[in-house]
Design an enzyme around this catalytic site. Structure first.
Site, PDB file in Angstrom:
ATOM      1  N   GLY A  16     -12.217   2.777 -19.767  1.00 54.35           N
ATOM      2  CA  GLY A  16     -13.477   2.055 -19.714  1.00 54.35           C
ATOM      3  C   GLY A  16     -13.698   1.303 -21.009  1.00 54.35           C
ATOM      4  O   GLY A  16     -13.261   1.752 -22.073  1.00 54.35           O
ATOM      5  N   GLN A  40     -18.114  -3.318 -27.489  1.00 52.99           N
ATOM      6  CA  GLN A  40     -16.929  -2.774 -28.170  1.00 52.99           C
ATOM      7  C   GLN A  40     -15.965  -3.864 -28.625  1.00 52.99           C
ATOM      8  O   GLN A  40     -15.116  -3.626 -29.485  1.00 52.99           O
ATOM      9  CB  GLN A  40     -16.183  -1.802 -27.251  1.00 52.99           C
ATOM     10  CG  GLN A  40     -16.948  -0.514 -27.002  1.00 52.99           C
ATOM     11  CD  GLN A  40     -16.168   0.431 -26.136  1.00 52.99           C
ATOM     12  OE1 GLN A  40     -16.194   0.315 -24.922  1.00 52.99           O
ATOM     13  NE2 GLN A  40     -15.452   1.361 -26.748  1.00 52.99           N
ATOM     14  N   CYS A  67     -13.169   7.814 -26.977  1.00 44.99           N
ATOM     15  CA  CYS A  67     -13.711   6.455 -26.952  1.00 44.99           C
ATOM     16  C   CYS A  67     -12.782   5.550 -27.752  1.00 44.99           C
ATOM     17  O   CYS A  67     -12.355   5.923 -28.843  1.00 44.99           O
ATOM     18  CB  CYS A  67     -15.110   6.462 -27.570  1.00 44.99           C
ATOM     19  SG  CYS A  67     -15.889   4.843 -27.623  1.00 44.99           S
ATOM     20  N   HIS A  77     -20.775   6.845 -19.770  1.00 43.79           N
ATOM     21  CA  HIS A  77     -20.308   6.616 -21.146  1.00 43.79           C
ATOM     22  C   HIS A  77     -20.383   5.120 -21.494  1.00 43.79           C
ATOM     23  O   HIS A  77     -20.895   4.744 -22.554  1.00 43.79           O
ATOM     24  CB  HIS A  77     -18.864   7.136 -21.277  1.00 43.79           C
ATOM     25  CG  HIS A  77     -18.204   6.864 -22.590  1.00 43.79           C
ATOM     26  ND1 HIS A  77     -17.761   7.865 -23.426  1.00 43.79           N
ATOM     27  CD2 HIS A  77     -17.889   5.698 -23.226  1.00 43.79           C
ATOM     28  CE1 HIS A  77     -17.230   7.323 -24.517  1.00 43.79           C
ATOM     29  NE2 HIS A  77     -17.292   6.002 -24.418  1.00 43.79           N
ATOM     30  N   GLU A  78     -19.905   4.278 -20.569  1.00 45.05           N
ATOM     31  CA  GLU A  78     -19.900   2.837 -20.835  1.00 45.05           C
ATOM     32  C   GLU A  78     -21.322   2.271 -20.831  1.00 45.05           C
ATOM     33  O   GLU A  78     -21.649   1.395 -21.622  1.00 45.05           O
ATOM     34  CB  GLU A  78     -19.034   2.097 -19.806  1.00 45.05           C
ATOM     35  CG  GLU A  78     -17.562   2.483 -19.820  1.00 45.05           C
ATOM     36  CD  GLU A  78     -16.944   2.461 -21.197  1.00 45.05           C
ATOM     37  OE1 GLU A  78     -17.309   1.601 -22.023  1.00 45.05           O
ATOM     38  OE2 GLU A  78     -16.104   3.336 -21.473  1.00 45.05           O
TER      39      GLU A  78
HETATM   40 ZN    ZN Z   1     -16.694   4.399 -25.589  1.00 45.17          ZN
END
Ligand code: ZN
Length: 164
Positions: A43, A48, A87, A129-130
């Protein structure tokens, strides 16, 4: 495209809604997908890679690649589940995180079509999480203070070593 790591301020900002999901925007989707695969992740969210748009992509094993644009979480289960997370923005760190077992989410796909998805297990976990990334939240924010301090100390130690 470079993946931003812990300490980068952009990871802590709230992403903004995508105004138009047209052919121009497809380049952003492509960039995100490419970076996800290069990073060997499951993901990846816009912030990010320094794009403060409300978009993330998810590809968990046994499922198709999914693109979520302007997502909203409709519902999460009361029932929670503990599972190890990592992550791409916090490389080398894996720790158990408690999250709802399932989620119902509404979003638009890369073609600009709206959809609703009910997910559970691994897919739900990655989605949650995303989604957090769009709010400037990282998985280390969802663990105990004590555990977080230990992890941050470990990261600092590793960074200090690199500088020598
Ligand atoms: Zn992450």
């Amino acid at each position: 495209m470079r993946i931003l790591t812990l300490g980068d301020e952009l990871l802590r900002q709230k992403a903004q809604p995508v105004k138009e999901i047209g052919s121009e925007y497809f380049k952003v989707v492509e960039e995100l997908v490419k970076t996800l695969y290069v990073g060997d992740g499951i993901g990846l969210a816009g912030p990010q890679i320094g794009i403060l748009d409300r978009i993330f992509v998810v590809h968990v094993e046994g499922d198709i690649l999914r693109v979520f644009i302007n997502p909203s979480i409709i519902e999460t289960s009361q029932e929670t589940m503990k599972f190890e997370e990592g992550c791409l923005s916090i490389p080398g760190i894996y720790t158990d995180v408690v999250r709802p077992r399932s989620v119902k989410i509404q979003a638009w796909n890369e073609k600009g079509r709206p959809f609703t998805l009910e997910a559970s297990g691994m897919l739900a976990r990655v989605i949650l999480h995303e989604y957090d990334h769009l709010e400037g939240i990282l998985f280390i924010d969802r663990i105990s203070e004590q555990k977080r301090k230990r992890i941050l100390a470990r990261i600092e130690k590793a960074a200090a070593k690199e500088q020598v």
